[in-house]
Design an enzyme around this catalytic site. Structure first.
Site, PDB file in Angstrom:
ATOM      1  N   ASN A  32       0.825  -1.213   0.000  1.00  0.00           N
ATOM      2  CA  ASN A  32       0.000   0.000   0.000  1.00  0.00           C
ATOM      3  C   ASN A  32       0.856   1.258   0.000  1.00  0.00           C
ATOM      4  OD1 ASN A  32      -2.112  -1.758   0.112  1.00  0.00           O
ATOM      5  ND2 ASN A  32      -2.478  -1.518   2.311  1.00  0.00           N
ATOM      6  N   HIS A  81       6.009  -0.807  -2.632  1.00  0.00           N
ATOM      7  CA  HIS A  81       5.550  -0.147  -3.868  1.00  0.00           C
ATOM      8  C   HIS A  81       5.601   1.370  -3.753  1.00  0.00           C
ATOM      9  CE1 HIS A  81       3.148  -3.953  -5.206  1.00  0.00           C
ATOM     10  NE2 HIS A  81       4.455  -4.091  -5.349  1.00  0.00           N
ATOM     11  N   CYS A 140      13.204  12.362  -6.918  1.00  0.00           N
ATOM     12  CA  CYS A 140      13.780  13.228  -7.959  1.00  0.00           C
ATOM     13  C   CYS A 140      14.511  12.377  -8.994  1.00  0.00           C
ATOM     14  CB  CYS A 140      14.784  14.210  -7.329  1.00  0.00           C
ATOM     15  SG  CYS A 140      15.619  15.225  -8.579  1.00  0.00           S
ATOM     16  N   GLY A 187      -5.521  -8.819   2.835  1.00  0.00           N
ATOM     17  CA  GLY A 187      -6.146  -7.909   1.881  1.00  0.00           C
ATOM     18  C   GLY A 187      -5.376  -7.735   0.590  1.00  0.00           C
ATOM     19  N   THR A 188      -4.830  -8.831   0.071  1.00  0.00           N
ATOM     20  CA  THR A 188      -4.162  -8.708  -1.224  1.00  0.00           C
ATOM     21  C   THR A 188      -4.669  -9.793  -2.162  1.00  0.00           C
ATOM     22  OG1 THR A 188      -2.040  -8.625  -2.405  1.00  0.00           O
ATOM     23  CG2 THR A 188      -2.128 -10.005  -0.415  1.00  0.00           C
ATOM     24  N   ASN A 239      -8.676 -12.469   3.925  1.00  0.00           N
ATOM     25  CA  ASN A 239      -9.268 -11.854   2.743  1.00  0.00           C
ATOM     26  C   ASN A 239     -10.776 -12.050   2.826  1.00  0.00           C
ATOM     27  OD1 ASN A 239      -9.872 -11.150  -0.034  1.00  0.00           O
ATOM     28  ND2 ASN A 239      -7.681 -11.391  -0.415  1.00  0.00           N
ATOM     29  N   LEU A 240     -11.486 -11.435   1.866  1.00  0.00           N
ATOM     30  CA  LEU A 240     -12.940 -11.688   1.821  1.00  0.00           C
ATOM     31  C   LEU A 240     -13.204 -13.066   1.228  1.00  0.00           C
ATOM     32  CD1 LEU A 240     -14.176  -8.224   0.469  1.00  0.00           C
ATOM     33  CD2 LEU A 240     -14.097  -9.021   2.851  1.00  0.00           C
ATOM     34  N   GLU A 241     -12.260 -13.477   0.358  1.00  0.00           N
ATOM     35  CA  GLU A 241     -12.398 -14.786  -0.309  1.00  0.00           C
ATOM     36  C   GLU A 241     -10.987 -15.230  -0.691  1.00  0.00           C
ATOM     37  OE1 GLU A 241     -14.554 -12.964  -3.363  1.00  0.00           O
ATOM     38  OE2 GLU A 241     -12.719 -12.033  -4.084  1.00  0.00           O
TER      39      GLU A 241
HETATM   40  C1  BV8 Z   1       8.491  -6.050 -11.330  1.00  0.00           C
HETATM   41  C2  BV8 Z   1       1.656   1.222  -7.661  1.00  0.00           C
HETATM   42  C3  BV8 Z   1      10.546  -6.599 -12.290  1.00  0.00           C
HETATM   43  C4  BV8 Z   1       0.638   2.044  -8.301  1.00  0.00           C
HETATM   44  C5  BV8 Z   1       1.513  -1.089  -8.074  1.00  0.00           C
HETATM   45  C6  BV8 Z   1       3.331 -11.874 -15.825  1.00  0.00           C
HETATM   46  C7  BV8 Z   1       3.403 -12.778 -14.795  1.00  0.00           C
HETATM   47  C8  BV8 Z   1       3.937 -12.409 -13.560  1.00  0.00           C
HETATM   48  C9  BV8 Z   1       4.395 -11.105 -13.351  1.00  0.00           C
HETATM   49  C10 BV8 Z   1       4.303 -10.220 -14.374  1.00  0.00           C
HETATM   50  C11 BV8 Z   1       3.799 -10.576 -15.608  1.00  0.00           C
HETATM   51  N1  BV8 Z   1       3.833  -9.487 -16.406  1.00  0.00           N
HETATM   52  C12 BV8 Z   1       4.354  -8.439 -15.712  1.00  0.00           C
HETATM   53  C13 BV8 Z   1       4.658  -8.889 -14.484  1.00  0.00           C
HETATM   54  C14 BV8 Z   1       5.257  -8.124 -13.407  1.00  0.00           C
HETATM   55  C15 BV8 Z   1       4.222  -7.206 -12.791  1.00  0.00           C
HETATM   56  C16 BV8 Z   1       2.983  -7.954 -12.399  1.00  0.00           C
HETATM   57  O1  BV8 Z   1       2.977  -8.652 -11.404  1.00  0.00           O
HETATM   58  N2  BV8 Z   1       1.918  -7.764 -13.176  1.00  0.00           N
HETATM   59  C17 BV8 Z   1       0.692  -8.469 -12.858  1.00  0.00           C
HETATM   60  C18 BV8 Z   1      -0.486  -7.512 -13.023  1.00  0.00           C
HETATM   61  C19 BV8 Z   1       0.582  -9.693 -13.739  1.00  0.00           C
HETATM   62  N3  BV8 Z   1       4.875  -6.705 -11.600  1.00  0.00           N
HETATM   63  C20 BV8 Z   1       5.644  -5.619 -11.706  1.00  0.00           C
HETATM   64  O2  BV8 Z   1       5.775  -4.961 -12.697  1.00  0.00           O
HETATM   65  C21 BV8 Z   1       6.423  -5.265 -10.440  1.00  0.00           C
HETATM   66  N4  BV8 Z   1       7.784  -5.072 -10.809  1.00  0.00           N
HETATM   67  O3  BV8 Z   1       8.075  -7.167 -11.521  1.00  0.00           O
HETATM   68  O4  BV8 Z   1       9.729  -5.641 -11.652  1.00  0.00           O
HETATM   69  C22 BV8 Z   1      11.853  -5.989 -12.510  1.00  0.00           C
HETATM   70  C23 BV8 Z   1      12.958  -6.812 -12.433  1.00  0.00           C
HETATM   71  C24 BV8 Z   1      14.195  -6.260 -12.655  1.00  0.00           C
HETATM   72  C25 BV8 Z   1      14.315  -4.905 -12.918  1.00  0.00           C
HETATM   73  C26 BV8 Z   1      13.190  -4.100 -12.972  1.00  0.00           C
HETATM   74  C27 BV8 Z   1      11.944  -4.627 -12.766  1.00  0.00           C
HETATM   75  C28 BV8 Z   1       5.952  -3.956  -9.853  1.00  0.00           C
HETATM   76  C29 BV8 Z   1       4.589  -4.155  -9.267  1.00  0.00           C
HETATM   77  C30 BV8 Z   1       4.167  -2.865  -8.577  1.00  0.00           C
HETATM   78  C31 BV8 Z   1       3.211  -2.142  -9.447  1.00  0.00           C
HETATM   79  N5  BV8 Z   1       2.638  -1.039  -8.711  1.00  0.00           N
HETATM   80  N6  BV8 Z   1       1.048  -0.047  -7.450  1.00  0.00           N
HETATM   81  C32 BV8 Z   1      -0.374   2.459  -7.325  1.00  0.00           C
HETATM   82  O5  BV8 Z   1      -0.373   1.907  -6.188  1.00  0.00           O
HETATM   83  O6  BV8 Z   1      -1.156   3.302  -7.708  1.00  0.00           O
HETATM   84  S1  BV8 Z   1       0.657  -2.528  -7.981  1.00  0.00           S
HETATM   85  C33 BV8 Z   1      -0.840  -2.303  -7.245  1.00  0.00           C
HETATM   86  O7  BV8 Z   1      -1.377  -3.627  -7.106  1.00  0.00           O
HETATM   87  C34 BV8 Z   1      -0.775  -1.774  -5.820  1.00  0.00           C
HETATM   88  O8  BV8 Z   1       0.528  -1.518  -5.362  1.00  0.00           O
HETATM   89  C35 BV8 Z   1      -1.341  -2.897  -4.999  1.00  0.00           C
HETATM   90  O9  BV8 Z   1      -0.776  -2.973  -3.782  1.00  0.00           O
HETATM   91  C36 BV8 Z   1      -0.982  -4.053  -5.837  1.00  0.00           C
HETATM   92  C37 BV8 Z   1      -1.662  -5.337  -5.503  1.00  0.00           C
HETATM   93  O10 BV8 Z   1      -3.024  -5.078  -5.385  1.00  0.00           O
HETATM   94  P1  BV8 Z   1      -3.686  -5.471  -3.979  1.00  0.00           P
HETATM   95  O11 BV8 Z   1      -3.026  -4.687  -2.901  1.00  0.00           O
HETATM   96  O12 BV8 Z   1      -3.703  -6.940  -3.852  1.00  0.00           O
HETATM   97  O13 BV8 Z   1      -5.130  -4.873  -4.152  1.00  0.00           O
HETATM   98  P2  BV8 Z   1      -6.306  -5.487  -5.022  1.00  0.00           P
HETATM   99  O14 BV8 Z   1      -7.306  -4.411  -5.232  1.00  0.00           O
HETATM  100  O15 BV8 Z   1      -5.749  -6.231  -6.191  1.00  0.00           O
HETATM  101  O16 BV8 Z   1      -6.944  -6.598  -4.052  1.00  0.00           O
HETATM  102  C38 BV8 Z   1      -7.551  -6.207  -2.838  1.00  0.00           C
HETATM  103  C39 BV8 Z   1      -7.817  -7.488  -2.070  1.00  0.00           C
HETATM  104  O17 BV8 Z   1      -8.360  -7.148  -0.793  1.00  0.00           O
HETATM  105  C40 BV8 Z   1      -8.847  -8.389  -2.750  1.00  0.00           C
HETATM  106  O18 BV8 Z   1      -8.387  -9.723  -2.728  1.00  0.00           O
HETATM  107  C41 BV8 Z   1     -10.096  -8.236  -1.870  1.00  0.00           C
HETATM  108  O19 BV8 Z   1     -10.840  -9.442  -1.811  1.00  0.00           O
HETATM  109  C42 BV8 Z   1      -9.485  -7.945  -0.534  1.00  0.00           C
HETATM  110  N7  BV8 Z   1     -10.340  -7.154   0.372  1.00  0.00           N
HETATM  111  C43 BV8 Z   1     -11.159  -6.122   0.037  1.00  0.00           C
HETATM  112  N8  BV8 Z   1     -11.770  -5.664   1.156  1.00  0.00           N
HETATM  113  C44 BV8 Z   1     -11.296  -6.415   2.206  1.00  0.00           C
HETATM  114  C45 BV8 Z   1     -10.400  -7.366   1.701  1.00  0.00           C
HETATM  115  N9  BV8 Z   1      -9.791  -8.278   2.492  1.00  0.00           N
HETATM  116  C46 BV8 Z   1     -10.078  -8.249   3.816  1.00  0.00           C
HETATM  117  N10 BV8 Z   1     -10.929  -7.354   4.378  1.00  0.00           N
HETATM  118  C47 BV8 Z   1     -11.550  -6.438   3.601  1.00  0.00           C
HETATM  119  N11 BV8 Z   1     -12.412  -5.570   4.175  1.00  0.00           N
END
Ligand code: BV8
Length: 242
Positions: free
Chosen positions: A94, A111, A119, A177-178, A203-205
């Protein structure tokens, strides 16, 4: 007793504090395309749009307060080491400041964070609470080269070496919550599990990596987590299965 606890949080822990998650019907990614606001290419294409996207978020979190889930983690981080001499490390995906507001310390914002600015010219990062624009000047080198201190897709998350060391020695891994969609964070449970840690998800699920955990406690984190933390502090241990 556990010796080394590692906690990973995602947007879901802040949902009940009124901060929208990313992936849901009302999620952040429903309004904006990831490619436009969470990649370096999007920033280069339209820096004003991206500065404003994070300016809005930075302003909006000023009024948000931690919920019982954040407070439970702050308590765990403080009381468990005192009582059992263990380490408790908090890693968050977060970019909000609710863990800080809850009293947690030494938080690993892998993140990045809204209340920081980076900068591009001198590479320095420093606390930042106002709006930024492409014309904002770096307080260190005075170049107009500030960008949100956020790790975008395709960029290396912060403190990965430190996080890996923590995962390889942990004996309790808790994810809260991820959605388990974004790597490398989504792969942390597998590392912890490979060294024999007990892995529990809140998580919720079940998340996309729910099957990597020993078990999940499903429901709102503001309810499920405090109960789990109370028992963990009181008994020192947690159920191996449910
Ligand atoms: C990197 C910043 C390498 C912006 C964010 C194919 C396969 C595998 C990986 C990849 C691929 N293609 C590309 C990749 C890599 C990529 C990736 O993983 N992509 C995914 C989409 C496939 N990852 C990257 O690019 C990362 N970097 O790999 O670098 C590298 C190596 C060498 C040199 C250079 C680079 C960088 C990832 C970071 C990206 N930035 N955020 C912003 O925040 O605005 S990611 C963004 O998603 C947020 O940071 C967030 O934290 C993150 C994950 O989301 P969640 O936190 O899980 O939130 P989400 O909404 O998804 O889910 C919420 C959950 O909470 C749900 O499950 C819900 O049920 C639950 N919930 C809701 N309410 C509740 C609850 N649970 C409990 N109680 C509740 N009340």
């Amino acid at each position: 007793m556990f010796n080394h606890i590692v906690i990973l949080t995602g947007a879901g822990i802040s949902a009940e504090s009124g901060i929208p998650v990313f992936r849901s019907e009302t999620g952040l990614w429903e309004q904006e395309r990831v490619e436009d606001v969470a990649t370096y290419e999007g920033f280069s294409r339209d820096p004003v749009k991206v500065h404003n996207f994070y300016n809005k978020m930075r302003q909006s979190i000023k009024t948000k307060v931690p919920n019982p889930a954040h407070l439970a983690l702050a308590r765990l981080q403080k009381e468990y080491p005192q009582k059992y001499g263990a380490t408790v490390d908090l890693v968050t995906q977060n970019i909000d400041d609710l863990h800080e507001k809850a009293g947690s310390t030494d938080i690993i914002h892998m993140h990045g964070e809204l209340n920081s600015i980076l900068c591009e010219h001198c590479g320095k990062r420093y606390p930042y609470f106002e709006d930024s624009t492409p014309k904002s000047e770096c307080k260190h080198c005075h170049h107009q080269s500030l960008r949100p201190d956020i790790v975008w897709f395709g960029e290396m998350p912060y403190q990965m070496e430190r996080i890996e060391k923590l995962l390889y020695r942990c004996d309790l891994f808790i994810a809260i919550g991820t959605s388990g969609v974004v790597y490398p964070a989504a792969g942390f449970c597998q590392v912890a599990s490979s060294v024999g840690a007990l892995c529990v998800e809140f998580n919720l699920e079940p998340s996309a990596v729910g099957s990597s955990f020993n078990y999940g406690l499903y429901g709102k984190a503001s309810v499920t987590l405090p109960q789990f933390v109370d028992e963990l502090i009181e008994k020192g241990t947690a159920k191996q299965s449910v």
